[in-house]
Design an enzyme around this catalytic site. Structure first.
Site, mmCIF file in Angstrom:
data_model
loop_
_atom_site.group_PDB
_atom_site.id
_atom_site.type_symbol
_atom_site.label_atom_id
_atom_site.label_comp_id
_atom_site.label_asym_id
_atom_site.label_seq_id
_atom_site.Cartn_x
_atom_site.Cartn_y
_atom_site.Cartn_z
ATOM 1 N N TYR A 169 -5.624 -10.552 -19.734
ATOM 2 C CA TYR A 169 -4.934 -9.361 -19.241
ATOM 3 C C TYR A 169 -5.714 -8.078 -19.501
ATOM 4 O O TYR A 169 -5.123 -7.003 -19.592
ATOM 5 C CB TYR A 169 -3.538 -9.275 -19.864
ATOM 6 C CG TYR A 169 -2.515 -10.208 -19.218
ATOM 7 C CD1 TYR A 169 -2.222 -10.118 -17.846
ATOM 8 C CD2 TYR A 169 -1.831 -11.157 -19.962
ATOM 9 C CE1 TYR A 169 -1.294 -10.955 -17.252
ATOM 10 C CE2 TYR A 169 -0.894 -12.000 -19.366
ATOM 11 C CZ TYR A 169 -0.627 -11.894 -18.009
ATOM 12 O OH TYR A 169 0.307 -12.725 -17.419
ATOM 13 N N ARG A 183 10.428 -16.384 -9.121
ATOM 14 C CA ARG A 183 10.940 -15.270 -9.928
ATOM 15 C C ARG A 183 12.312 -14.809 -9.434
ATOM 16 O O ARG A 183 13.153 -14.371 -10.218
ATOM 17 C CB ARG A 183 9.936 -14.116 -9.899
ATOM 18 C CG ARG A 183 8.698 -14.384 -10.766
ATOM 19 C CD ARG A 183 7.578 -13.429 -10.428
ATOM 20 N NE ARG A 183 6.501 -13.451 -11.398
ATOM 21 C CZ ARG A 183 5.342 -12.829 -11.205
ATOM 22 N NH1 ARG A 183 5.124 -12.147 -10.085
ATOM 23 N NH2 ARG A 183 4.403 -12.875 -12.113
ATOM 24 N N LYS A 195 4.963 -19.321 -18.033
ATOM 25 C CA LYS A 195 4.982 -18.477 -19.223
ATOM 26 C C LYS A 195 5.972 -19.002 -20.278
ATOM 27 O O LYS A 195 6.779 -19.894 -19.986
ATOM 28 C CB LYS A 195 5.326 -17.039 -18.787
ATOM 29 C CG LYS A 195 4.245 -16.399 -17.906
ATOM 30 C CD LYS A 195 4.603 -14.951 -17.549
ATOM 31 C CE LYS A 195 3.483 -14.277 -16.763
ATOM 32 N NZ LYS A 195 3.821 -12.850 -16.450
ATOM 33 N N ARG A 239 1.182 -17.222 -4.767
ATOM 34 C CA ARG A 239 1.706 -15.868 -5.023
ATOM 35 C C ARG A 239 3.003 -15.638 -4.241
ATOM 36 O O ARG A 239 3.958 -15.059 -4.757
ATOM 37 C CB ARG A 239 0.665 -14.809 -4.623
ATOM 38 C CG ARG A 239 -0.562 -14.731 -5.510
ATOM 39 C CD ARG A 239 -0.321 -14.073 -6.850
ATOM 40 N NE ARG A 239 0.087 -12.685 -6.768
ATOM 41 C CZ ARG A 239 0.160 -11.879 -7.830
ATOM 42 N NH1 ARG A 239 -0.153 -12.332 -9.052
ATOM 43 N NH2 ARG A 239 0.562 -10.639 -7.705
ATOM 44 N N GLU A 275 -10.249 -16.795 -14.089
ATOM 45 C CA GLU A 275 -9.140 -17.265 -14.920
ATOM 46 C C GLU A 275 -9.192 -18.782 -15.150
ATOM 47 O O GLU A 275 -8.864 -19.250 -16.237
ATOM 48 C CB GLU A 275 -7.819 -16.862 -14.258
ATOM 49 C CG GLU A 275 -7.617 -15.344 -14.257
ATOM 50 C CD GLU A 275 -6.427 -14.872 -13.437
ATOM 51 O OE1 GLU A 275 -5.728 -15.711 -12.816
ATOM 52 O OE2 GLU A 275 -6.182 -13.639 -13.420
ATOM 53 N N HIS A 322 2.614 -16.775 -14.004
ATOM 54 C CA HIS A 322 1.424 -16.016 -13.590
ATOM 55 C C HIS A 322 0.702 -16.820 -12.522
ATOM 56 O O HIS A 322 0.641 -18.045 -12.596
ATOM 57 C CB HIS A 322 0.462 -15.809 -14.773
ATOM 58 C CG HIS A 322 -0.903 -15.355 -14.335
ATOM 59 N ND1 HIS A 322 -1.184 -14.032 -14.072
ATOM 60 C CD2 HIS A 322 -2.040 -16.049 -14.051
ATOM 61 C CE1 HIS A 322 -2.456 -13.935 -13.658
ATOM 62 N NE2 HIS A 322 -2.988 -15.146 -13.645
ATOM 63 N N ASN A 344 8.938 -12.886 -16.708
ATOM 64 C CA ASN A 344 9.038 -13.231 -15.286
ATOM 65 C C ASN A 344 8.455 -14.598 -14.948
ATOM 66 O O ASN A 344 8.000 -14.841 -13.838
ATOM 67 C CB ASN A 344 8.432 -12.119 -14.428
ATOM 68 C CG ASN A 344 6.960 -11.921 -14.733
ATOM 69 O OD1 ASN A 344 6.403 -12.588 -15.603
ATOM 70 N ND2 ASN A 344 6.311 -11.027 -14.014
HETATM 71 P P1 IDP Z 1 1.795 -10.091 -11.530
HETATM 72 O O1 IDP Z 1 2.061 -11.029 -12.688
HETATM 73 O O2 IDP Z 1 2.860 -10.192 -10.487
HETATM 74 O O3 IDP Z 1 0.402 -10.220 -10.970
HETATM 75 P P2 IDP Z 1 0.916 -7.635 -12.816
HETATM 76 O O4 IDP Z 1 1.142 -6.264 -12.298
HETATM 77 O O5 IDP Z 1 -0.473 -8.182 -12.765
HETATM 78 O O6 IDP Z 1 1.955 -8.608 -12.109
HETATM 79 O O7 IDP Z 1 1.410 -7.624 -14.342
HETATM 80 C C1 IDP Z 1 1.104 -8.677 -15.224
HETATM 81 C C2 IDP Z 1 2.338 -9.011 -16.022
HETATM 82 O O8 IDP Z 1 2.676 -7.921 -16.864
HETATM 83 C C3 IDP Z 1 3.599 -9.253 -15.194
HETATM 84 O O9 IDP Z 1 3.677 -10.565 -14.683
HETATM 85 C C4 IDP Z 1 4.693 -8.947 -16.194
HETATM 86 O O10 IDP Z 1 4.894 -10.050 -17.081
HETATM 87 C C5 IDP Z 1 4.090 -7.801 -16.969
HETATM 88 N N1 IDP Z 1 4.488 -6.501 -16.423
HETATM 89 C C6 IDP Z 1 3.972 -5.868 -15.338
HETATM 90 N N2 IDP Z 1 4.551 -4.692 -15.119
HETATM 91 C C7 IDP Z 1 5.455 -4.544 -16.114
HETATM 92 C C8 IDP Z 1 6.383 -3.494 -16.461
HETATM 93 O O11 IDP Z 1 6.476 -2.453 -15.809
HETATM 94 N N3 IDP Z 1 7.173 -3.714 -17.552
HETATM 95 C C9 IDP Z 1 7.087 -4.853 -18.296
HETATM 96 N N4 IDP Z 1 6.215 -5.841 -18.024
HETATM 97 C C10 IDP Z 1 5.417 -5.702 -16.948
HETATM 98 MG MG MG Z 2 -1.473 -9.733 -11.793
#
Ligand code: IDP
Ligand code: MG
Length: 156
Positions: free
Chosen positions: A49, A102, A9, A85, A126, A115, A112
């Site tokens: 997304y 992370r 990212k 993952r 994707e 992805h 974070n």
């Molecule tokens: P993942 O990336 O671990 O699969 P997801 O739940 O799919 O997590 O969320 C996608 C992305 O959205 C996360 O990687 C993060 O950048 C952002 N995100 C998810 N939950 C939150 C939140 O509660 N606050 C801010 N950003 C979030």
């Molecule tokens: Mg996800």
């Protein structure tokens, strides 16, 4: 064999962490079969997304992902989706375990770093969004016979 989509990212690129993160995947034995630096468009971020459209963090997420270049990678390996993952760690940098990407490189819950596709269906979808036909290569990797035990006729 599976192929997964990884995005380093904007925070990973801006902080100069891409090399260290790519090295982790290479060291693990996952094979880079696609990789490029790119700027994600508004449209592409929205499509990628779309499952998160109704979430409170969605607008900020799209803004973040389109704010600066990213490195996208296609990583291939036996169980590559789950392996990647697990190497990424939990979604929130504040919660991710030490030893994960992370967990080791960030503290933020939204910035974070990375992805990774979360299922074979997501990976297929994707990879098509981010790589044009011909951009994911099939190439024989020198050393594969030492990364996988193929003595029994299957990959172990
Ligand atoms: P993942 O990336 O671990 O699969 P997801 O739940 O799919 O997590 O969320 C996608 C992305 O959205 C996360 O990687 C993060 O950048 C952002 N995100 C998810 N939950 C939150 C939140 O509660 N606050 C801010 N950003 C979030
Ligand atoms: Mg996800």
């Amino acid at each position: 064999m599976e192929t997964t989509l990884i995005i380093l990212k904007p925070d990973a690129v801006q902080r100069g962490l891409t090399g260290q993160i790519i090295s982790r995947f290479e060291n693990k034995g996952l094979q880079v079969v696609g990789m490029k630096l790119m700027q994600i468009s508004q449209q592409l971020a929205a499509t990628h997304y779309e499952a998160h459209q109704s979430k409170p963090f969605y607008a900020g997420l799209v803004k973040f992902m389109t704010s600066s270049p990213v490195v996208v990678m296609a990583l291939k390996g036996n169980g590559a989706i789950t392996i990647a993952r697990n190497m990424m760690g939990a979604t929130f940098g504040s919660k991710a375990n030490p030893g994960t990407i992370r967990g080791d490189f960030g503290v933020s819950n939204s910035f974070n770093l990375i992805h990774g596709s979360d299922s074979p269906e997501a990976a297929e979808r994707e990879l098509k969004l981010f790589f044009a036909p011909g951009e994911v290569l099939t190439w024989p990797r020198h050393g594969d016979q030492w990364i996988y035990d193929m003595s029994g006729g299957k990959i172990e």
